[in-house]
Design a protein around this motif. Structure first.
Motif, PDB file in Angstrom:
ATOM      1  N   SER A  81      47.948  21.347  36.839  1.00 63.46           N
ATOM      2  CA  SER A  81      47.946  22.748  37.233  1.00 63.46           C
ATOM      3  C   SER A  81      47.982  23.655  36.012  1.00 63.46           C
ATOM      4  O   SER A  81      48.734  23.427  35.054  1.00 63.46           O
ATOM      5  CB  SER A  81      49.167  23.044  38.109  1.00 63.46           C
ATOM      6  N   ALA A  82      47.158  24.719  36.040  1.00 69.81           N
ATOM      7  CA  ALA A  82      47.174  25.698  34.952  1.00 69.81           C
ATOM      8  C   ALA A  82      48.290  26.720  35.133  1.00 69.81           C
ATOM      9  O   ALA A  82      48.558  27.514  34.230  1.00 69.81           O
ATOM     10  CB  ALA A  82      45.834  26.417  34.879  1.00 69.81           C
ATOM     11  N   GLU A  83      48.944  26.737  36.298  1.00 72.02           N
ATOM     12  CA  GLU A  83      50.066  27.627  36.595  1.00 72.02           C
ATOM     13  C   GLU A  83      49.701  29.084  36.327  1.00 72.02           C
ATOM     14  O   GLU A  83      50.339  29.787  35.543  1.00 72.02           O
ATOM     15  CB  GLU A  83      51.311  27.219  35.801  1.00 72.02           C
ATOM     16  N   LEU A  84      48.678  29.536  37.018  1.00 73.81           N
ATOM     17  CA  LEU A  84      48.189  30.896  36.833  1.00 73.81           C
ATOM     18  C   LEU A  84      49.011  31.899  37.637  1.00 73.81           C
ATOM     19  O   LEU A  84      49.550  31.580  38.692  1.00 73.81           O
ATOM     20  CB  LEU A  84      46.726  30.989  37.290  1.00 73.81           C
ATOM     21  N   THR A  85      49.075  33.129  37.133  1.00 72.69           N
ATOM     22  CA  THR A  85      49.572  34.224  37.951  1.00 72.69           C
ATOM     23  C   THR A  85      48.482  34.574  38.966  1.00 72.69           C
ATOM     24  O   THR A  85      47.328  34.149  38.836  1.00 72.69           O
ATOM     25  CB  THR A  85      49.885  35.468  37.114  1.00 72.69           C
ATOM     26  N   GLN A  86      48.843  35.362  39.960  1.00 71.19           N
ATOM     27  CA  GLN A  86      47.847  35.729  40.963  1.00 71.19           C
ATOM     28  C   GLN A  86      46.699  36.502  40.325  1.00 71.19           C
ATOM     29  O   GLN A  86      45.532  36.289  40.658  1.00 71.19           O
ATOM     30  CB  GLN A  86      48.482  36.568  42.068  1.00 71.19           C
ATOM     31  N   ARG A  87      47.023  37.418  39.410  1.00 72.58           N
ATOM     32  CA  ARG A  87      45.969  38.194  38.757  1.00 72.58           C
ATOM     33  C   ARG A  87      45.023  37.281  37.981  1.00 72.58           C
ATOM     34  O   ARG A  87      43.802  37.437  38.040  1.00 72.58           O
ATOM     35  CB  ARG A  87      46.591  39.214  37.806  1.00 72.58           C
ATOM     36  N   GLU A  88      45.578  36.318  37.264  1.00 76.73           N
ATOM     37  CA  GLU A  88      44.739  35.392  36.502  1.00 76.73           C
ATOM     38  C   GLU A  88      43.861  34.570  37.426  1.00 76.73           C
ATOM     39  O   GLU A  88      42.677  34.346  37.141  1.00 76.73           O
ATOM     40  CB  GLU A  88      45.623  34.478  35.651  1.00 76.73           C
ATOM     41  N   PHE A  89      44.441  34.141  38.545  1.00 76.67           N
ATOM     42  CA  PHE A  89      43.640  33.365  39.495  1.00 76.67           C
ATOM     43  C   PHE A  89      42.513  34.205  40.075  1.00 76.67           C
ATOM     44  O   PHE A  89      41.380  33.742  40.221  1.00 76.67           O
ATOM     45  CB  PHE A  89      44.524  32.826  40.619  1.00 76.67           C
ATOM     46  N   GLU A  90      42.818  35.445  40.427  1.00 73.29           N
ATOM     47  CA  GLU A  90      41.790  36.318  40.979  1.00 73.29           C
ATOM     48  C   GLU A  90      40.682  36.589  39.967  1.00 73.29           C
ATOM     49  O   GLU A  90      39.508  36.677  40.327  1.00 73.29           O
ATOM     50  CB  GLU A  90      42.418  37.628  41.442  1.00 73.29           C
ATOM     51  N   LEU A  91      41.041  36.704  38.705  1.00 71.29           N
ATOM     52  CA  LEU A  91      40.045  36.954  37.664  1.00 71.29           C
ATOM     53  C   LEU A  91      39.100  35.770  37.520  1.00 71.29           C
ATOM     54  O   LEU A  91      37.868  35.937  37.523  1.00 71.29           O
ATOM     55  CB  LEU A  91      40.746  37.251  36.338  1.00 71.29           C
ATOM     56  N   VAL A  92      39.644  34.562  37.415  1.00 74.74           N
ATOM     57  CA  VAL A  92      38.776  33.398  37.238  1.00 74.74           C
ATOM     58  C   VAL A  92      37.973  33.135  38.507  1.00 74.74           C
ATOM     59  O   VAL A  92      36.804  32.745  38.437  1.00 74.74           O
ATOM     60  CB  VAL A  92      39.577  32.149  36.805  1.00 74.74           C
ATOM     61  N   SER A  93      38.555  33.381  39.669  1.00 73.02           N
ATOM     62  CA  SER A  93      37.830  33.185  40.920  1.00 73.02           C
ATOM     63  C   SER A  93      36.658  34.155  41.030  1.00 73.02           C
ATOM     64  O   SER A  93      35.561  33.778  41.456  1.00 73.02           O
ATOM     65  CB  SER A  93      38.762  33.380  42.118  1.00 73.02           C
ATOM     66  N   PHE A  94      36.901  35.393  40.640  1.00 72.20           N
ATOM     67  CA  PHE A  94      35.843  36.404  40.702  1.00 72.20           C
ATOM     68  C   PHE A  94      34.691  36.037  39.775  1.00 72.20           C
ATOM     69  O   PHE A  94      33.522  36.082  40.163  1.00 72.20           O
ATOM     70  CB  PHE A  94      36.414  37.770  40.327  1.00 72.20           C
ATOM     71  N   LEU A  95      35.014  35.655  38.547  1.00 70.84           N
ATOM     72  CA  LEU A  95      33.960  35.283  37.594  1.00 70.84           C
ATOM     73  C   LEU A  95      33.211  34.044  38.067  1.00 70.84           C
ATOM     74  O   LEU A  95      31.978  33.972  37.992  1.00 70.84           O
ATOM     75  CB  LEU A  95      34.574  35.042  36.215  1.00 70.84           C
ATOM     76  N   ALA A  96      33.963  33.062  38.567  1.00 72.08           N
ATOM     77  CA  ALA A  96      33.343  31.797  38.971  1.00 72.08           C
ATOM     78  C   ALA A  96      32.473  31.946  40.208  1.00 72.08           C
ATOM     79  O   ALA A  96      31.584  31.124  40.438  1.00 72.08           O
ATOM     80  CB  ALA A  96      34.418  30.745  39.218  1.00 72.08           C
ATOM     81  N   ALA A  97      32.707  32.977  41.000  1.00 73.29           N
ATOM     82  CA  ALA A  97      31.905  33.185  42.199  1.00 73.29           C
ATOM     83  C   ALA A  97      30.461  33.568  41.857  1.00 73.29           C
ATOM     84  O   ALA A  97      29.569  33.415  42.688  1.00 73.29           O
ATOM     85  CB  ALA A  97      32.535  34.265  43.077  1.00 73.29           C
ATOM     86  N   SER A  98      30.243  34.041  40.617  1.00 68.57           N
ATOM     87  CA  SER A  98      28.891  34.419  40.163  1.00 68.57           C
ATOM     88  C   SER A  98      28.649  33.829  38.770  1.00 68.57           C
ATOM     89  O   SER A  98      28.580  34.564  37.790  1.00 68.57           O
ATOM     90  CB  SER A  98      28.744  35.943  40.135  1.00 68.57           C
ATOM     91  N   PRO A  99      28.553  32.504  38.672  1.00 68.21           N
ATOM     92  CA  PRO A  99      28.413  31.877  37.349  1.00 68.21           C
ATOM     93  C   PRO A  99      27.193  32.395  36.607  1.00 68.21           C
ATOM     94  O   PRO A  99      26.116  32.557  37.179  1.00 68.21           O
ATOM     95  CB  PRO A  99      28.278  30.386  37.687  1.00 68.21           C
ATOM     96  N   GLY A 100      27.407  32.688  35.334  1.00 67.83           N
ATOM     97  CA  GLY A 100      26.322  33.168  34.489  1.00 67.83           C
ATOM     98  C   GLY A 100      26.136  34.672  34.511  1.00 67.83           C
ATOM     99  O   GLY A 100      25.466  35.225  33.636  1.00 67.83           O
ATOM    100  N   LYS A 101      26.702  35.348  35.487  1.00 63.50           N
ATOM    101  CA  LYS A 101      26.572  36.802  35.565  1.00 63.50           C
ATOM    102  C   LYS A 101      27.609  37.462  34.680  1.00 63.50           C
ATOM    103  O   LYS A 101      28.796  37.165  34.770  1.00 63.50           O
ATOM    104  CB  LYS A 101      26.738  37.294  37.005  1.00 63.50           C
ATOM    105  N   VAL A 102      27.162  38.366  33.826  1.00 68.01           N
ATOM    106  CA  VAL A 102      28.059  39.054  32.902  1.00 68.01           C
ATOM    107  C   VAL A 102      28.635  40.296  33.584  1.00 68.01           C
ATOM    108  O   VAL A 102      27.894  41.112  34.150  1.00 68.01           O
ATOM    109  CB  VAL A 102      27.320  39.464  31.613  1.00 68.01           C
ATOM    110  N   PHE A 103      29.963  40.411  33.523  1.00 69.17           N
ATOM    111  CA  PHE A 103      30.651  41.578  34.073  1.00 69.17           C
ATOM    112  C   PHE A 103      31.281  42.371  32.935  1.00 69.17           C
ATOM    113  O   PHE A 103      31.949  41.807  32.067  1.00 69.17           O
ATOM    114  CB  PHE A 103      31.746  41.157  35.056  1.00 69.17           C
ATOM    115  N   SER A 104      31.075  43.672  32.951  1.00 66.76           N
ATOM    116  CA  SER A 104      31.703  44.526  31.946  1.00 66.76           C
ATOM    117  C   SER A 104      33.193  44.644  32.231  1.00 66.76           C
ATOM    118  O   SER A 104      33.658  44.338  33.342  1.00 66.76           O
ATOM    119  CB  SER A 104      31.071  45.917  31.957  1.00 66.76           C
TER     120      SER A 104
END
Length: 229
Positions: free
Chosen positions: A153-176
């Motif tokens: 387990s990476a033991e993420l906070t909720q914010r960290e989990f939401e960030l990686v989940s959001f990015l991973a939902a659109s792999p390769g897409k760059v977000f500002s």
């Protein structure tokens, strides 16, 4: 039953102002004037959000944040600080705070931050969609709000989990940074872009084998960040 906000500040006039305005927003309010009482109230009422001053008697806000985050990675914590030093802000975020507001602050800004964090938490709790795939021992576990790296387990906070989940939902897409602040933090008008950089740095330390040469959370120089599967 309304949402409960725990206000932790040793200045009664600030507590009174915050209590008055948040009650008008429909929140139930619990108050603590020092760090130890804050921890007692947190255990007693399980608040939906914590407004946490940095400079407190008995235990400072950083220590209170650290102790809460030892067992709770989901409850939003907004740090309140009268100090402008960059290191103080970064330390709070490094300890797991979701946000910070520098005194003096406008009530409009405060209410926007509180409502955004409450809304974000409600949205994440109502979402059961699986995001991400098993990417070379990098597994996003939506049910456990965690990332499993090489079986651990990476033991993420909720914010960290939401960030990686959001990015991973659109792999390769760059977000500002602005897009991430809007879509992950859910801030329309307020927010410090440095929060995004600090969150990405913390995330890399937890999920990358070598944070200095990340394989998954990638920087697009001058633009923002994207997920590489």
């Amino acid at each position: 039953m309304g949402k409960t906000v725990l206000i932790v500040d040793d200045e009664k006039n600030i507590v009174d102002i915050l209590s008055f305005n948040l009650k008008k927003e429909g929140f139930d309010i619990v108050i603590a004037y020092d760090g130890r009482t804050a921890l007692e109230q947190y255990k007693k009422v399980s608040p939906d959000l914590i407004l946490l001053d940095v400079m407190l008697p008995l235990l400072d806000g950083f220590e209170v944040c650290r102790r809460i985050r030892e067992s709770d990675r989901k409850t939003p914590i907004i740090m309140l600080t009268a100090r402008e030093e960059e290191t103080d802000k970064v330390l709070g975020l490094d300890l797991g705070a979701d946000d910070y507001i520098t005194k003096p602050f406008s009530i409009r800004e405060l209410k926007a931050r509180v409502n955004a964090n409450i809304r974000r938490t409600d949205t994440s709790e109502d979402t059961s969609r699986q995001v991400g795939e098993n990417t070379d021992s990098f597994v996003i576990d939506k049910q456990r709000y965690d990332v499993i790296v090489n079986g651990r387990s990476a033991e993420l906070t909720q914010r960290e989990f939401e960030l990686v989940s959001f990015l991973a939902a659109s792999p390769g897409k760059v977000f500002s940074r602005e897009e991430l602040l809007h879509d992950v933090w859910q801030y329309e008008y307020f927010g410090d872009l440095r929060q995004v950089d600090v969150a990405v740095r913390r995330l890399r330390v937890k999920v990358e084998i070598d944070p200095e040469q990340p394989r998954h959370i990638i920087t697009k120089r001058g633009v923002g960040y994207y997920f590489e599967s």
